[in-house]
Design a protein around this motif. Sequence first.
Motif, PDB file in Angstrom:
ATOM      1  N   VAL A 258       0.829  -1.205   0.000  1.00 59.15           N
ATOM      2  CA  VAL A 258       0.000   0.000   0.000  1.00 59.15           C
ATOM      3  C   VAL A 258       0.868   1.261   0.000  1.00 59.15           C
ATOM      4  O   VAL A 258       0.527   2.260  -0.655  1.00 59.15           O
ATOM      5  CB  VAL A 258      -0.991   0.010   1.177  1.00 59.15           C
ATOM      6  N   MET A 259       1.995   1.229   0.685  1.00 63.02           N
ATOM      7  CA  MET A 259       2.875   2.395   0.704  1.00 63.02           C
ATOM      8  C   MET A 259       3.522   2.608  -0.673  1.00 63.02           C
ATOM      9  O   MET A 259       3.775   3.746  -1.072  1.00 63.02           O
ATOM     10  CB  MET A 259       3.948   2.235   1.781  1.00 63.02           C
ATOM     11  N   HIS A 260       3.744   1.526  -1.398  1.00 67.27           N
ATOM     12  CA  HIS A 260       4.279   1.634  -2.760  1.00 67.27           C
ATOM     13  C   HIS A 260       3.204   2.138  -3.715  1.00 67.27           C
ATOM     14  O   HIS A 260       3.442   3.073  -4.502  1.00 67.27           O
ATOM     15  CB  HIS A 260       4.815   0.280  -3.222  1.00 67.27           C
ATOM     16  N   ARG A 261       2.024   1.540  -3.622  1.00 67.54           N
ATOM     17  CA  ARG A 261       0.965   1.840  -4.591  1.00 67.54           C
ATOM     18  C   ARG A 261       0.371   3.231  -4.387  1.00 67.54           C
ATOM     19  O   ARG A 261       0.112   3.944  -5.369  1.00 67.54           O
ATOM     20  CB  ARG A 261      -0.131   0.784  -4.476  1.00 67.54           C
ATOM     21  N   LEU A 262       0.155   3.632  -3.142  1.00 70.88           N
ATOM     22  CA  LEU A 262      -0.535   4.892  -2.878  1.00 70.88           C
ATOM     23  C   LEU A 262       0.386   6.040  -2.501  1.00 70.88           C
ATOM     24  O   LEU A 262       0.028   7.200  -2.683  1.00 70.88           O
ATOM     25  CB  LEU A 262      -1.578   4.683  -1.771  1.00 70.88           C
ATOM     26  N   TYR A 263       1.581   5.714  -1.974  1.00 65.18           N
ATOM     27  CA  TYR A 263       2.524   6.775  -1.593  1.00 65.18           C
ATOM     28  C   TYR A 263       3.775   6.776  -2.464  1.00 65.18           C
ATOM     29  O   TYR A 263       4.675   7.588  -2.259  1.00 65.18           O
ATOM     30  CB  TYR A 263       2.926   6.622  -0.121  1.00 65.18           C
ATOM     31  N   HIS A 264       3.836   5.827  -3.407  1.00 68.99           N
ATOM     32  CA  HIS A 264       4.910   5.755  -4.403  1.00 68.99           C
ATOM     33  C   HIS A 264       6.289   5.580  -3.771  1.00 68.99           C
ATOM     34  O   HIS A 264       7.286   6.126  -4.251  1.00 68.99           O
ATOM     35  CB  HIS A 264       4.888   7.013  -5.287  1.00 68.99           C
ATOM     36  N   MET A 265       6.346   4.794  -2.696  1.00 70.09           N
ATOM     37  CA  MET A 265       7.619   4.490  -2.059  1.00 70.09           C
ATOM     38  C   MET A 265       8.151   3.160  -2.569  1.00 70.09           C
ATOM     39  O   MET A 265       7.384   2.284  -2.970  1.00 70.09           O
ATOM     40  CB  MET A 265       7.454   4.402  -0.537  1.00 70.09           C
ATOM     41  N   ASP A 266       9.460   3.020  -2.552  1.00 68.41           N
ATOM     42  CA  ASP A 266      10.090   1.749  -2.889  1.00 68.41           C
ATOM     43  C   ASP A 266       9.641   0.701  -1.867  1.00 68.41           C
ATOM     44  O   ASP A 266       9.718   0.928  -0.663  1.00 68.41           O
ATOM     45  CB  ASP A 266      11.618   1.914  -2.841  1.00 68.41           C
ATOM     46  N   GLU A 267       9.184  -0.457  -2.354  1.00 72.54           N
ATOM     47  CA  GLU A 267       8.663  -1.491  -1.451  1.00 72.54           C
ATOM     48  C   GLU A 267       9.707  -2.016  -0.485  1.00 72.54           C
ATOM     49  O   GLU A 267       9.360  -2.578   0.563  1.00 72.54           O
ATOM     50  CB  GLU A 267       8.077  -2.659  -2.247  1.00 72.54           C
ATOM     51  N   SER A 268      10.964  -1.845  -0.790  1.00 70.40           N
ATOM     52  CA  SER A 268      12.025  -2.336   0.095  1.00 70.40           C
ATOM     53  C   SER A 268      12.488  -1.274   1.094  1.00 70.40           C
ATOM     54  O   SER A 268      13.276  -1.563   1.994  1.00 70.40           O
ATOM     55  CB  SER A 268      13.220  -2.819  -0.728  1.00 70.40           C
ATOM     56  N   ASP A 269      11.986  -0.043   0.941  1.00 73.29           N
ATOM     57  CA  ASP A 269      12.467   1.065   1.772  1.00 73.29           C
ATOM     58  C   ASP A 269      11.589   1.225   3.019  1.00 73.29           C
ATOM     59  O   ASP A 269      10.807   2.169   3.144  1.00 73.29           O
ATOM     60  CB  ASP A 269      12.480   2.366   0.955  1.00 73.29           C
ATOM     61  N   MET A 270      11.739   0.300   3.944  1.00 73.33           N
ATOM     62  CA  MET A 270      10.909   0.321   5.143  1.00 73.33           C
ATOM     63  C   MET A 270      11.277   1.467   6.084  1.00 73.33           C
ATOM     64  O   MET A 270      10.441   1.944   6.851  1.00 73.33           O
ATOM     65  CB  MET A 270      10.977  -1.024   5.854  1.00 73.33           C
ATOM     66  N   LYS A 271      12.509   1.931   6.001  1.00 76.58           N
ATOM     67  CA  LYS A 271      12.912   3.058   6.830  1.00 76.58           C
ATOM     68  C   LYS A 271      12.115   4.308   6.470  1.00 76.58           C
ATOM     69  O   LYS A 271      11.641   5.041   7.351  1.00 76.58           O
ATOM     70  CB  LYS A 271      14.417   3.326   6.680  1.00 76.58           C
ATOM     71  N   SER A 272      11.955   4.555   5.168  1.00 75.37           N
ATOM     72  CA  SER A 272      11.180   5.721   4.729  1.00 75.37           C
ATOM     73  C   SER A 272       9.716   5.574   5.136  1.00 75.37           C
ATOM     74  O   SER A 272       9.061   6.558   5.511  1.00 75.37           O
ATOM     75  CB  SER A 272      11.287   5.898   3.214  1.00 75.37           C
TER      76      SER A 272
END
Length: 301
Positions: A258-272
């Motif tokens: 959901v963070m990748h799809r809706l917030y456009h974050m890298d799926e591996s970037d859990m720190k962000s």
Amino acid sequence: MVIRENIKDFNLDHIFDCGQCFRWNKQQNGSYTGIAFGKPVNINFKPYIEGGFEGRLSIDNINEAEFNEHWKTYLDLDKDYGHIKSALAKKDLVLAEAIQSGQGIRILKQEPWETLISFIISQNNNIPRIKKCIEGLCQMFGLPAGSFQERDYFAFPEASVLAQLTENDLAPIKLGYRAKYIIETAKKIVTDNFDSGNKECVDVRLTTLADLRRADIVTGYEYLTSLCGVGPKVANCILLFGMEKYNSFPIDVWVRRVMHRLYHMDESDMKSMTNYASENFGEYGGIAQQYLFYHIRQLEK
């Protein structure tokens, strides 16, 4: 049976199908039957308006004393979720949309020990299999909790019981590598509880499981991740669902999605993802996580 009117911001599907608990099953009439605190019950909710989130709550197989002692707190009925949803929606338009998917979510205040073992079992697992494993564990090693609606129930087994087991004892439940984690963690919990019981004052920096609700989130996280089989995601789930740490933001495959799809974050970037939740969701990070978790699962159905 206990009945309460004018319960707001409440929906049984949203509560019991958002990944926070595993011992509840939906009935044909839309109610849920399950067990907590060693007591099987049926919970039903009838909204005043079809599709609404305010209505009549009924809990069968308990009395008023039991409701006040356990179930009122378990269902988090004293928290103003309307205020929380409004505060979160104002800060984040993406989350505002997600809230619409799961408006009736409430964070259950579950027993810490059961939450700990349940989420050790949950790692790299799907919900139907998690539920089956937990029920097997309870049926084999939990105390009888009586019969309800033509079914026998069993309480969650105590740490002292699981600490005495071997991996062969747990083999019929098919826990895989998690069997070792459960046994080793149970041994640590039993040892810590015994040791702390001989101290005049328990230092929260060296806390036991029972003390974590009054410890700060950093102390709780450090303690939990010291247990066998508890990594960052499992620790954050335990903090949120068993320790009332509402600023905890567990990140699993669905949250990464959901963070990748809706917030456009890298799926591996859990720190962000963690930083974003801390900066934008703050003290309600865990509640926001549940809205997002439920929302992405609805989108992908």
